[in-house]
Motif scaffolding. Structure first.
Motif, PDB file in Angstrom:
ATOM      1  N   MET A   1       0.841  -1.164   0.000  1.00 66.22           N
ATOM      2  CA  MET A   1       0.000   0.000   0.000  1.00 66.22           C
ATOM      3  C   MET A   1       0.899   1.245   0.000  1.00 66.22           C
ATOM      4  O   MET A   1       1.843   1.326   0.759  1.00 66.22           O
ATOM      5  CB  MET A   1      -0.889   0.002   1.239  1.00 66.22           C
ATOM      6  N   GLY A  15      -3.935  10.146   2.187  1.00 63.70           N
ATOM      7  CA  GLY A  15      -4.761   9.165   1.505  1.00 63.70           C
ATOM      8  C   GLY A  15      -3.919   8.009   1.012  1.00 63.70           C
ATOM      9  O   GLY A  15      -2.717   7.957   1.225  1.00 63.70           O
ATOM     10  N   PHE A  17      -2.937   5.855  -2.412  1.00 61.80           N
ATOM     11  CA  PHE A  17      -2.978   5.899  -3.873  1.00 61.80           C
ATOM     12  C   PHE A  17      -3.920   4.826  -4.395  1.00 61.80           C
ATOM     13  O   PHE A  17      -3.977   3.723  -3.853  1.00 61.80           O
ATOM     14  CB  PHE A  17      -1.587   5.708  -4.479  1.00 61.80           C
ATOM     15  N   SER A  18      -4.640   5.143  -5.437  1.00 67.92           N
ATOM     16  CA  SER A  18      -5.584   4.189  -6.019  1.00 67.92           C
ATOM     17  C   SER A  18      -4.838   2.986  -6.581  1.00 67.92           C
ATOM     18  O   SER A  18      -3.642   3.073  -6.900  1.00 67.92           O
ATOM     19  CB  SER A  18      -6.392   4.862  -7.128  1.00 67.92           C
ATOM     20  N   PRO A  19      -5.514   1.862  -6.705  1.00 63.63           N
ATOM     21  CA  PRO A  19      -4.879   0.674  -7.293  1.00 63.63           C
ATOM     22  C   PRO A  19      -4.300   0.976  -8.676  1.00 63.63           C
ATOM     23  O   PRO A  19      -3.254   0.437  -9.039  1.00 63.63           O
ATOM     24  CB  PRO A  19      -6.008  -0.341  -7.368  1.00 63.63           C
ATOM     25  N   PHE A  20      -4.959   1.850  -9.431  1.00 60.07           N
ATOM     26  CA  PHE A  20      -4.457   2.210 -10.766  1.00 60.07           C
ATOM     27  C   PHE A  20      -3.034   2.750 -10.683  1.00 60.07           C
ATOM     28  O   PHE A  20      -2.176   2.400 -11.486  1.00 60.07           O
ATOM     29  CB  PHE A  20      -5.380   3.247 -11.410  1.00 60.07           C
ATOM     30  N   ILE A  21      -2.766   3.591  -9.690  1.00 55.03           N
ATOM     31  CA  ILE A  21      -1.430   4.159  -9.507  1.00 55.03           C
ATOM     32  C   ILE A  21      -0.480   3.108  -8.939  1.00 55.03           C
ATOM     33  O   ILE A  21       0.633   2.928  -9.432  1.00 55.03           O
ATOM     34  CB  ILE A  21      -1.478   5.396  -8.583  1.00 55.03           C
ATOM     35  N   SER A  22      -0.922   2.400  -7.912  1.00 53.21           N
ATOM     36  CA  SER A  22      -0.070   1.400  -7.261  1.00 53.21           C
ATOM     37  C   SER A  22       0.371   0.297  -8.219  1.00 53.21           C
ATOM     38  O   SER A  22       1.495  -0.183  -8.152  1.00 53.21           O
ATOM     39  CB  SER A  22      -0.799   0.782  -6.068  1.00 53.21           C
ATOM     40  N   GLU A  23      -0.507  -0.098  -9.124  1.00 50.16           N
ATOM     41  CA  GLU A  23      -0.195  -1.178 -10.067  1.00 50.16           C
ATOM     42  C   GLU A  23       0.838  -0.778 -11.112  1.00 50.16           C
ATOM     43  O   GLU A  23       1.407  -1.640 -11.781  1.00 50.16           O
ATOM     44  CB  GLU A  23      -1.476  -1.636 -10.771  1.00 50.16           C
TER      45      GLU A  23
END
Length: 92
Positions: A1, A15, A17-23
């Motif tokens: 995360m 906050g 980061f969204s999964p889109f960013i993390s991936e």
């Protein structure tokens, strides 16, 4: 995360980061710049101010200070940061 956090005097935001960013498995320098881009969340509160960004990542600091970058993602972040500063009539 991966988590983002920014503090300004008595105001802060944080906050995840969204999964889109993390991936995307971005390097830490890119993530640091992306957190600066997140300053847009406070946009109206920063109009006309001189904004000082404190960052311990040398690559991110160099990109912001020089306005130059060869990394496409970091360059996109830099463009967003400059656009935000111009819209808010702020100095970064």
């Amino acid at each position: 995360m991966r988590v983002l956090l920014a503090v300004s005097n008595d105001q802060y935001f944080h906050g995840v980061f969204s999964p889109f960013i993390s991936e995307q498995n971005l390097d830490i320098s890119s993530m640091e710049l992306l957190t600066i881009v997140a300053l847009k969340l406070c946009g109206a509160h920063w109009t006309g101010l001189h904004i000082t960004v404190c960052c311990d990542n040398k690559a991110a600091v160099t990109v912001v200070n020089t306005g130059q970058c060869c990394n496409p993602f970091m360059n996109s972040c830099l463009q967003e940061i400059c656009h935000f500063a111009a819209l808010c009539n702020s100095c970064l």
